[in-house]
Motif scaffolding. Structure first.
Motif, PDB file in Angstrom:
ATOM      1  N   PHE A  65       0.865  -1.174   0.000  1.00  0.00           N
ATOM      2  CA  PHE A  65       0.000   0.000   0.000  1.00  0.00           C
ATOM      3  C   PHE A  65       0.897   1.218   0.000  1.00  0.00           C
ATOM      4  CE2 PHE A  65      -2.191  -3.367   2.234  1.00  0.00           C
ATOM      5  CZ  PHE A  65      -3.453  -3.339   1.674  1.00  0.00           C
ATOM      6  N   ASP A  66       0.695   2.099  -0.961  1.00  0.00           N
ATOM      7  CA  ASP A  66       1.496   3.306  -1.027  1.00  0.00           C
ATOM      8  C   ASP A  66       0.601   4.485  -1.390  1.00  0.00           C
ATOM      9  OD1 ASP A  66       3.540   5.140  -1.092  1.00  0.00           O
ATOM     10  OD2 ASP A  66       4.400   4.410  -2.970  1.00  0.00           O
ATOM     11  N   ALA A  67       0.107   5.168  -0.362  1.00  0.00           N
ATOM     12  CA  ALA A  67      -0.703   6.386  -0.521  1.00  0.00           C
ATOM     13  C   ALA A  67      -1.829   6.210  -1.541  1.00  0.00           C
ATOM     14  CB  ALA A  67       0.178   7.565  -0.896  1.00  0.00           C
ATOM     15  N   GLY A  68      -2.643   5.196  -1.346  1.00  0.00           N
ATOM     16  CA  GLY A  68      -3.811   5.012  -2.189  1.00  0.00           C
ATOM     17  C   GLY A  68      -3.656   3.993  -3.286  1.00  0.00           C
ATOM     18  N   GLN A  69      -2.456   3.610  -3.609  1.00  0.00           N
ATOM     19  CA  GLN A  69      -2.245   2.605  -4.654  1.00  0.00           C
ATOM     20  C   GLN A  69      -1.903   1.263  -4.010  1.00  0.00           C
ATOM     21  OE1 GLN A  69      -2.482   2.656  -8.271  1.00  0.00           O
ATOM     22  NE2 GLN A  69      -2.514   0.517  -7.618  1.00  0.00           N
ATOM     23  N   VAL A  70      -2.661   0.244  -4.374  1.00  0.00           N
ATOM     24  CA  VAL A  70      -2.377  -1.116  -3.916  1.00  0.00           C
ATOM     25  C   VAL A  70      -1.646  -1.827  -5.052  1.00  0.00           C
ATOM     26  CG1 VAL A  70      -3.384  -3.320  -3.203  1.00  0.00           C
ATOM     27  CG2 VAL A  70      -4.420  -1.167  -2.449  1.00  0.00           C
ATOM     28  N   SER A  71      -0.569  -2.517  -4.694  1.00  0.00           N
ATOM     29  CA  SER A  71       0.176  -3.307  -5.678  1.00  0.00           C
ATOM     30  C   SER A  71       0.260  -4.742  -5.186  1.00  0.00           C
ATOM     31  CB  SER A  71       1.588  -2.758  -5.874  1.00  0.00           C
ATOM     32  OG  SER A  71       1.533  -1.460  -6.409  1.00  0.00           O
ATOM     33  N   ILE A  72       0.183  -5.660  -6.131  1.00  0.00           N
ATOM     34  CA  ILE A  72       0.314  -7.082  -5.842  1.00  0.00           C
ATOM     35  C   ILE A  72       1.586  -7.560  -6.529  1.00  0.00           C
ATOM     36  CG2 ILE A  72      -0.739  -9.365  -6.043  1.00  0.00           C
ATOM     37  CD1 ILE A  72      -2.444  -7.411  -4.370  1.00  0.00           C
ATOM     38  N   ASP A  73       2.533  -8.046  -5.736  1.00  0.00           N
ATOM     39  CA  ASP A  73       3.817  -8.507  -6.271  1.00  0.00           C
ATOM     40  C   ASP A  73       4.437  -7.475  -7.207  1.00  0.00           C
ATOM     41  OD1 ASP A  73       3.678 -10.886  -4.817  1.00  0.00           O
ATOM     42  OD2 ASP A  73       2.659 -11.951  -6.434  1.00  0.00           O
TER      43      ASP A  73
END
Length: 147
Positions: A65-73
């Motif tokens: 989680f980075d300031a509103g953006q979710v990343s998967i791998d």
């Protein structure tokens, strides 16, 4: 047997509203659980209660989680159903467990705030049956793996 689940918070807004009843089908051990599924699970904070959340992290994945953006791998996750959040953090989802979130991110009590963030498969009781809810999984073109 299917049942009605009553949503008891604003954590899934705008997808689901507080007080709304949604048809739910059992999630048996043989049923697959996918990213984007709306599930009913045992509450990790209130004994004998259930909550509704969205499956975001699958077993073995790294969720960032980075300031509103979710990343998967390492790959950004498109989430048109979720509100943006200021939350930052990293999670490595263990085998057989899931990371679940509310769609209304900054008001949701979910994996990010629970003392035990990962939900065992056995705690997932049902999947919501609602047009737009069950079908809100990501398109098949999103593989979820970094290139």
């Amino acid at each position: 047997m299917w049942w009605l689940t009553r949503v008891r918070s604003h954590s899934m807004t705008p997808t689901l509203t507080d007080g709304q009843f949604v048809l739910t089908r059992p999630l048996r051990p043989t049923h697959a659980v996918g990213r984007g599924d709306l599930v009913v699970l045992d509450s990790p904070v209130e004994p004998d209660q259930h909550v509704v959340k969205r499956v975001v992290g699958l077993p073995g994945e790294k969720v960032t989680f980075d300031a509103g953006q979710v990343s998967i791998d390492g790959r950004p996750l498109p989430e048109p159903y979720a509100s943006r959040s200021v939350f930052r953090g990293n999670y490595q989802v263990p085998a057989g467990e899931y990371l679940v979130l509310g769609d209304n991110r900054d008001v949701s009590s979910d994996s990010r705030s629970w003392s035990r963030p990962y939900v065992p498969r056995a705690s997932l009781r049902g999947r919501l049956v609602r047009r737009g809810a069950v079908s809100s999984r990501l398109p098949a073109t999103w593989s979820g793996r970094a290139n």
